[in-house]
Design an enzyme around this catalytic site. Structure first.
Site, PDB file in Angstrom:
ATOM      1  CE1 TYR A 235      -0.868  13.582  14.607  1.00  0.00           C
ATOM      2  CE2 TYR A 235       0.559  11.932  13.593  1.00  0.00           C
ATOM      3  CZ  TYR A 235      -0.054  13.168  13.558  1.00  0.00           C
ATOM      4  OH  TYR A 235       0.156  14.009  12.476  1.00  0.00           O
TER       5      TYR A 235
ATOM      6  CB  SER B  95       2.245   8.424  21.957  1.00  0.00           C
ATOM      7  OG  SER B  95       2.728   8.336  20.639  1.00  0.00           O
ATOM      8  CD  GLN B  96      -1.537  14.126  19.180  1.00  0.00           C
ATOM      9  OE1 GLN B  96      -1.476  14.578  18.045  1.00  0.00           O
ATOM     10  NE2 GLN B  96      -2.666  13.697  19.719  1.00  0.00           N
TER      11      GLN B  96
ATOM     12  CG  ASP C 120       9.356   4.316  21.265  1.00  0.00           C
ATOM     13  OD1 ASP C 120       8.970   4.116  20.101  1.00  0.00           O
ATOM     14  OD2 ASP C 120       8.739   5.034  22.079  1.00  0.00           O
TER      15      ASP C 120
ATOM     16  CG  HIS D 245       5.427   4.210  20.753  1.00  0.00           C
ATOM     17  ND1 HIS D 245       6.098   5.308  21.241  1.00  0.00           N
ATOM     18  CD2 HIS D 245       4.191   4.661  20.438  1.00  0.00           C
ATOM     19  CE1 HIS D 245       5.312   6.362  21.217  1.00  0.00           C
ATOM     20  NE2 HIS D 245       4.138   5.991  20.736  1.00  0.00           N
TER      21      HIS D 245
END
Length: 322
Positions: free
Chosen positions: A92, A184-185, A274, A303
Site C-alpha cells: 500500500y 500486504s496490499q 500481525d 507485518h
C-alpha cells in the site's frame, strides 16, 4: 505464543464477518465485461535501465475509466521458446520497486511484470471521478458514490487482471505457467487477481491486506493501513447509522469474497503477531479457497520482513520450470 487474535484452532475454521453483497457475482461479471470492452492500447518501449541478462521495458496500458496504467516488464535476453512468467504487486502506497530486484526471476528464465497501482507511489493514473471523500485512502475512495463501480479498488483489481492477461498473451510466454505474487496490499491484489483470472497457474500472497474489513474494525485495529475506516466513521457516520451499508459496499472489494473463485494453487504466508493485517482476516480468505493450497506460519513475526520468505516464494515459482 502470546495471542493478539483468536486462537489458531479457531482461525483455521473462521470464515469472516464482513458481508457478501447479494449481487456480488453480477457486479464482477459486469466489471470484467467493461474491462473486455476497453481497448488495452498497449505501449511497450525499452526502459533506461538495462541488464546483460534481461530486456527491460516500460509497459503502459489503458484500464477502466480511461486511466493509463504503468508496469515494469523484464524478460530473459536471448530466450528461446515459451517460458513462464510472474506478475508482481506491491504494498500500500508504494510502487513497483527497482528493476534490479526482479533479475533473480529473469535469470531463472521468467518474464516479470510489476504493476504500479493507480494513484499510489508509482506512475499509474487515478482517473476515477467519485462523489465523496478523497482524503484518507483508497479503500474508502468511492464508498459514498451512488455507483458501487466507482470504488477505486474495483478498478485496481481490474488492472491486475489486464496486466496478467497481457502477459499471458505475449508470444514468448507460456500462458499456462503464469504466477502472481505480492505482500500486504500486494498479497490482497494477488488473491483478487487469482479470483478474477482463473487461468493462473499459482499465486503467493504474503500477509494479505484488503480482507474482512469488519473484523479489522471489531478488533479496534482500524489504524496504520486501515486507519481510513476509522476516519470515515468519525467524519461521515459518527453514530454508525449506516454501518451495515458501509461494510456491505466494501464487500465488493473484500478479497475474502473473491477467494471462493480461485482455481489455481495458492501459497499464503502469515505472521501470527500481525497487528496491521490481523491473522484472522487472512484466514477468512484462505479458508474459503477450495483449490490446492498451503499456509506457512511465522508465529513470532508480525507485518514485517520474514526470514527465508523470499527464498520460499522463489522456489515455489521455480516449480513452473519443471
Amino acid at each position: 505464543m502470546m495471542l493478539i487474535d483468536m486462537p489458531l484452532a479457531e482461525m483455521k475454521t473462521y470464515l469472516g464477518s464482513s458481508p457478501l453483497p447479494k449481487d456480488f457475482d453480477r457486479y464482477w461479471a459486469e466489471s470484467l465485461a467493461e474491462l473486455d470492452a476497453t481497448p488495452p492500447e498497449l505501449e511497450l518501449t525499452p526502459a533506461k535501465f538495462q541488464s546483460p541478462n534481461a530486456e527491460c521495458f516500460d509497459l503502459w496500458f489503458t484500464g477502466t475509466g480511461g486511466a493509463r496504467v504503468y508496469a515494469k516488464l523484464l524478460r530473459p535476453a536471448k530466450a528461446s521458446g515459451k517460458h513462464p512468467a510472474v506478475v508482481q504487486f506491491h504494498g500500500y502506497s508504494a510502487n513497483s520497486g527497482d528493476w534490479s530486484d526482479k533479475l533473480n526471476f529473469v535469470s531463472a528464465g521468467f518474464t516479470v511484470a510489476a504493476l504500479d497501482v493507480r494513484g499510489q507511489g508509482g506512475l499509474s493514473q487515478d482517473m476515477t471521478p467519485i462523489k465523496g471523500t478523497t482524503l484518507r485512502g483508497h479503500i474508502i475512495r468511492g464508498v459514498d458514490d451512488p455507483d458501487p463501480k466507482k470504488l477505486l479498488f474495483r478498478n485496481i483489481y481490474l488492472d491486475t487482471v489486464r496486466l496478467t492477461r497481457l502477459v499471458m498473451a505475449m508470444d514468448d510466454v507460456d500462458e499456462t505457467r503464469v504466477g502472481a505474487m505480492g505482500g500486504s496490499q500486494g498479497g490482497g491484489l494477488t488473491l483478487a487477481c487469482a479470483g478474477l483470472v482463473p487461468e493462473l497457474n499459482r499465486a503467493c500472497a504474503v500477509f494479505p491486506f484488503l480482507s474482512d474489513y469488519r473484523r479489522v474494525w471489531n478488533m479496534d485495529l482500524a489504524k496504520a493501513a486501515y486507519e481510513e475506516l476509522q476516519y470515515y466513521f468519525r467524519q461521515f457516520d459518527p453514530t454508525h447509522a449506516r454501518e451495515e451499508e458501509f461494510f456491505e459496499r466494501l464487500g465488493y472489494i473484500d478479497v475474502q469474497n473473491l477467494a471462493p473463485r480461485i482455481r489455481c494453487q495458492i501459497l499464503m504466508v502469515t505472521g501470527l503477531m500481525d497487528t496491521v493485517c490481523p491473522p484472522s482476516t487472512q484466514f477468512a480468505a484462505y479458508n474459503k479457497i477450495t483449490s490446492r493450497k498451503e499456509h506457512v506460519f511465522y508465529p513470532d513475526f508480525g507485518h514485517e520482513w520474514l526470514p527465508g520468505n523470499g527464498d520460499l516464494i522463489f522456489q515455489y515459482m521455480l516449480e513452473m520450470l519443471q
